[in-house]
Motif scaffolding. Structure first.
Motif, PDB file in Angstrom:
ATOM      1  N   ARG A 179       0.826  -1.203   0.000  1.00 32.53           N
ATOM      2  CA  ARG A 179       0.000   0.000   0.000  1.00 32.53           C
ATOM      3  C   ARG A 179       0.865   1.260   0.000  1.00 32.53           C
ATOM      4  O   ARG A 179       0.536   2.251  -0.646  1.00 32.53           O
ATOM      5  CB  ARG A 179      -0.927   0.001   1.219  1.00 32.53           C
ATOM      6  CG  ARG A 179      -2.080  -0.969   1.103  1.00 32.53           C
ATOM      7  CD  ARG A 179      -2.927  -0.977   2.357  1.00 32.53           C
ATOM      8  NE  ARG A 179      -4.032  -1.902   2.251  1.00 32.53           N
ATOM      9  CZ  ARG A 179      -5.205  -1.631   1.711  1.00 32.53           C
ATOM     10  NH1 ARG A 179      -5.429  -0.438   1.208  1.00 32.53           N
ATOM     11  NH2 ARG A 179      -6.170  -2.543   1.667  1.00 32.53           N
ATOM     12  N   THR A 209      -1.651   3.562  -2.014  1.00 32.56           N
ATOM     13  CA  THR A 209      -3.044   3.173  -1.852  1.00 32.56           C
ATOM     14  C   THR A 209      -3.519   3.518  -0.446  1.00 32.56           C
ATOM     15  O   THR A 209      -2.838   3.169   0.526  1.00 32.56           O
ATOM     16  CB  THR A 209      -3.217   1.656  -2.083  1.00 32.56           C
ATOM     17  OG1 THR A 209      -2.706   1.326  -3.378  1.00 32.56           O
ATOM     18  CG2 THR A 209      -4.676   1.252  -1.997  1.00 32.56           C
ATOM     19  N   ASP A 258      -8.039  -4.161  -1.517  1.00 36.06           N
ATOM     20  CA  ASP A 258      -6.753  -4.691  -1.969  1.00 36.06           C
ATOM     21  C   ASP A 258      -6.977  -6.092  -2.526  1.00 36.06           C
ATOM     22  O   ASP A 258      -7.349  -6.998  -1.792  1.00 36.06           O
ATOM     23  CB  ASP A 258      -5.767  -4.720  -0.803  1.00 36.06           C
ATOM     24  CG  ASP A 258      -4.355  -5.110  -1.237  1.00 36.06           C
ATOM     25  OD1 ASP A 258      -4.191  -5.538  -2.391  1.00 36.06           O
ATOM     26  OD2 ASP A 258      -3.433  -5.003  -0.419  1.00 36.06           O
TER      27      ASP A 258
END
Length: 331
Positions: free
Chosen positions: A218, A223, A229
């Motif tokens: 991430r 993200t 995810d």
């Protein structure tokens, strides 16, 4: 899934474990562990019902449960079985927050690996059985009994959840199981300093390593922590099975349970290793590092294979996201 599925499997498991109230005194350590899990259980249950509890708030609830466990039991980690960590754990003001961080991390980790039918609950079942046996070896009958109660409560759920997911574990189940098992391990290490912390970490190797890799992924791809995810190890395995054997879209419901059958033996290896190395700290560290490298290598190979299939199928979005797993995404 193409149908609405009940997410209250974890509620059934926790209520099954709660039957221990009928055979144990309220002062028993297992009762205190169970009571400490109430905040994260309620937060997870609220998420299962509404789907509107943010990941940050669930993590906060996990911290609250960890803090409540410290308060009720008076237990926290006093050693990390590594020179640098041992120096940190000397100070309670440092040791207690680290203990809470580890506990909430493990609770979150069991939720992260809950992506294919039976996997998270299967890992929890193996951990509870092995941890119960270790407690039995070290003359901790109450903790051992509690672990076996957890294992027995998981079995009926697995019979309905696996292979086709007629009921889901839900956040209440995944988070709370992680919390309960982590605190049995913490109390066991507190009472028996001769037990290697790294051997216990091996017991939670798969969920812990998957969580660390997820955090790194991430960070590299920029993200947000609350965003979905789809590149966890178990999800890549399922994508690979679907693309290799069910390209026509038929019978691809088997890809989910097949992923669990592939992953559970892999997740079981470090758990068995932890039992064999329970007092051998140096060997446990070496085995952990070796398994971590092996895990990372397998993940890289898996990413490359899924990426090549995505290129073949012209799925540019998947290729782009896979490109930024290990390299920073420039915006």
């Amino acid at each position: 899934h193409h149908r609405a599925t009940v997410r209250f499997g974890g509620v059934a498991i926790i209520f099954g474990i709660a039957s221990i109230f009928f055979v144990k005194l309220w002062s028993d350590i297992s009762i205190l562990i169970l009571l400490s899990g109430l905040p994260i259980f309620l937060a997870g249950l609220l998420e299962d019902i509404t789907g509107k509890v943010r990941p940050r708030n669930r993590l906060l609830a996990a911290f609250c449960s960890a803090g409540l466990a410290v308060l009720l039991t008076g237990v926290y980690l006093e050693a990390g079985d590594f020179w640098f960590l041992n120096r940190l754990f000397i100070f309670p003001l440092i040791a207690i927050p680290i203990t809470m961080l580890i506990s909430s991390g493990i609770a979150n980790a069991f939720n992260i690996i809950d992506g294919v039918n039976g996997f998270s609950a299967g890992v929890a079942l193996i951990v509870s059985c092995v941890l119960g046996y270790v407690c039995q070896i070290y003359d901790e009958p109450n903790l051992s009994y509690f672990c076996y109660m957890i294992a027995l409560a998981i079995v009926p759920f697995l019979l309905v959840n696996f292979p086709f997911g007629y009921i889901f574990l839900g956040d209440a189940g995944a988070y709370t199981l992680g919390h309960l098992l982590s605190w049995v391990a913490i109390i066991l290490m507190y009472r028996h300093p001769e037990i290697s912390a790294w051997a216990i970490l091996l017991m939670f190797f798969w969920p812990a390593t998957e969580t660390l890799l997820s955090i790194y992924r991430r960070f590299m791809s920029k993200t947000p922590s609350g965003a979905p995810d789809s590149f966890h190890f178990h999800q890549l395995i399922m994508q690979l099975i679907q693309s290799l054997f069910y390209r026509d879209g038929k019978n691809n419901h088997w890809a989910n349970p097949l992923s669990t059958l592939i992953l559970l033996p892999l997740a079981g290896v470090p758990i068995v290793a932890s039992l064999l190395l329970i007092q051998n700290n140096k060997a446990a560290i070496l085995v952990y590092l070796a398994l971590a490298v092996s895990y990372l290598c397998l993940y890289v190979l898996l990413v490359k294979k899924v990426k090549s299939i995505a290129l073949r199928d012209g799925n540019g979005e998947v290729v782009d996201r896979l490109n930024h797993i290990f390299t920073p995404k420039i915006k």
